[in-house]
Write a protein that holds these residues in place. Structure first.
Motif, PDB file in Angstrom:
ATOM      1  N   THR A 165       0.827  -1.208   0.000  1.00  0.00           N
ATOM      2  CA  THR A 165       0.000   0.000   0.000  1.00  0.00           C
ATOM      3  C   THR A 165       0.861   1.258   0.000  1.00  0.00           C
ATOM      4  O   THR A 165       0.574   2.223  -0.713  1.00  0.00           O
ATOM      5  CB  THR A 165      -0.964  -0.001   1.201  1.00  0.00           C
ATOM      6  N   ASP A 166       1.933   1.259   0.781  1.00  0.00           N
ATOM      7  CA  ASP A 166       2.837   2.413   0.803  1.00  0.00           C
ATOM      8  C   ASP A 166       3.429   2.659  -0.582  1.00  0.00           C
ATOM      9  O   ASP A 166       3.542   3.813  -1.034  1.00  0.00           O
ATOM     10  CB  ASP A 166       3.961   2.191   1.814  1.00  0.00           C
ATOM     11  N   VAL A 169       0.757   4.031  -2.977  1.00  0.00           N
ATOM     12  CA  VAL A 169       0.506   5.447  -2.701  1.00  0.00           C
ATOM     13  C   VAL A 169       1.498   6.312  -3.477  1.00  0.00           C
ATOM     14  O   VAL A 169       1.138   7.324  -4.085  1.00  0.00           O
ATOM     15  CB  VAL A 169       0.585   5.733  -1.183  1.00  0.00           C
ATOM     16  N   SER A 173       0.618   9.003  -6.665  1.00  0.00           N
ATOM     17  CA  SER A 173       0.653  10.384  -6.182  1.00  0.00           C
ATOM     18  C   SER A 173       0.376  11.357  -7.322  1.00  0.00           C
ATOM     19  O   SER A 173       0.920  11.230  -8.419  1.00  0.00           O
ATOM     20  CB  SER A 173       2.019  10.693  -5.566  1.00  0.00           C
ATOM     21  N   ARG A 178      -7.525   8.605  -4.366  1.00  0.00           N
ATOM     22  CA  ARG A 178      -7.001   8.713  -3.011  1.00  0.00           C
ATOM     23  C   ARG A 178      -6.932   7.328  -2.395  1.00  0.00           C
ATOM     24  O   ARG A 178      -7.893   6.555  -2.497  1.00  0.00           O
ATOM     25  CB  ARG A 178      -7.873   9.617  -2.141  1.00  0.00           C
ATOM     26  N   HIS A 235      -4.323  11.486   0.763  1.00  0.00           N
ATOM     27  CA  HIS A 235      -3.705  10.388   0.042  1.00  0.00           C
ATOM     28  C   HIS A 235      -2.565   9.799   0.866  1.00  0.00           C
ATOM     29  O   HIS A 235      -1.676  10.520   1.333  1.00  0.00           O
ATOM     30  CB  HIS A 235      -3.166  10.904  -1.297  1.00  0.00           C
ATOM     31  N   GLY A 236      -2.623   8.487   1.099  1.00  0.00           N
ATOM     32  CA  GLY A 236      -1.581   7.818   1.871  1.00  0.00           C
ATOM     33  C   GLY A 236      -1.845   7.735   3.361  1.00  0.00           C
ATOM     34  O   GLY A 236      -0.984   7.256   4.107  1.00  0.00           O
TER      35      GLY A 236
END
Length: 266
Positions: A165-166, A169, A173, A178, A235-236
């Motif tokens: 997931t990181d 993200v 970007s 989102r 976002h993130g």
């Protein structure tokens, strides 16, 4: 944001999310591996409230074609998908690796890891094409890197999802999608009840007090999760239902007066 797809939503947290979102005016797609289970879930949702459309779709999240079909049906039936929640997952957390059946290991890795990756891919592609959307990945025990007894495989899948997931993200970007992740905390689901029975009366008695401190029923856990998701997180964002302070307060109280397993048969 008024349409949502929730994977693994025929029961447990996923069903609770579908129910809560529908009560807030969302049209929802409920999904699970079995045709009968999603049909039954849709019926129960329709009986719970008269607001919002419910679309049942059988989907094995480890099957790329099935996940794509889930998006296609949702987009056709609802017009667009504003929110996609990757919730489907399997937990086997009471056995060391050597005692896990091979099929349990495969099921955890394919449902938890492969299913979330495939769901994220389909959702990001579809939402980028339509120009908007929010993707939420449900994490769980082990995503923080802590190693706990019995959770070697399950925790590894959730740690992997944190890393995935990181990275996703970063890849997305500046785009129209989102992405956030949610740590739901300990929730009393059908899977937890199954594992309590696997531990047996004596084994479960040893952890029952701690679970009464840590765990919450689905109906108590889901509303704050939905609140966080609908608060338009950046976002993130990494969202935690139960923070360190609340956990400390719970342990200080020792779970007095709580029996989150009442009526569950354990």
């Amino acid at each position: 944001m008024k349409t949502a797809v929730i994977t693994g939503s025929s029961r447990g947290i996923g069903f609770g999310l579908a129910k809560e979102l529908r009560s807030r005016g969302f049209d929802v797609v409920v999904s699970g591996r079995g045709e009968s289970s999603v049909t039954d879930a849709a019926k129960r949702l329709e009986e719970s409230t008269d607001s919002g459309k419910v679309v049942p779709v059988a989907c094995d999240v480890a099957d790329p074609a099935a996940v794509q079909r889930l998006w296609d049906v949702a987009a056709t039936e609802l017009g667009s998908v504003d929110l996609w929640i990757n919730n489907a997952g399997v937990a086997r957390t009471v056995h060391p690796v050597v005692d896990l059946r091979p099929e349990w290991i495969v099921e955890m890795v394919t449902s938890n890891m492969v299913g979330t990756i495939l769901g994220s891919r389909v959702a990001v592609r579809g939402m980028t094409s339509q120009g908007h959307g929010q993707l939420v990945n449900i994490l769980g025990g082990g995503s923080d890197g802590k190693i706990r007894p019995g959770m070697t495989v399950y925790g590894s899948t959730k740690r992997g999802l944190r890393a995935f997931t990181d990275a996703l993200v970063r890849e997305t970007s500046g785009g129209p999608v989102r992405i956030a992740s949610v740590s739901p905390g300990v929730v009393v689901t059908d899977g937890m009840i199954r594992e309590a029975h696997e531990l047996g009366p004596e084994g479960f008695a040893r952890v029952r007090k701690a679970m009464n401190i840590l765990a919450d029923p689905v109906d108590d856990a889901v509303p704050p999760i939905v609140d966080m998701i609908l608060a338009n997180p950046k976002h993130g964002a990494t969202l935690k239902r139960v923070g360190s302070f609340e956990l400390g307060m719970r342990f200080a109280k020792g779970g007095k007066g709580r029996d989150v397993f009442a009526g569950t048969g354990v």
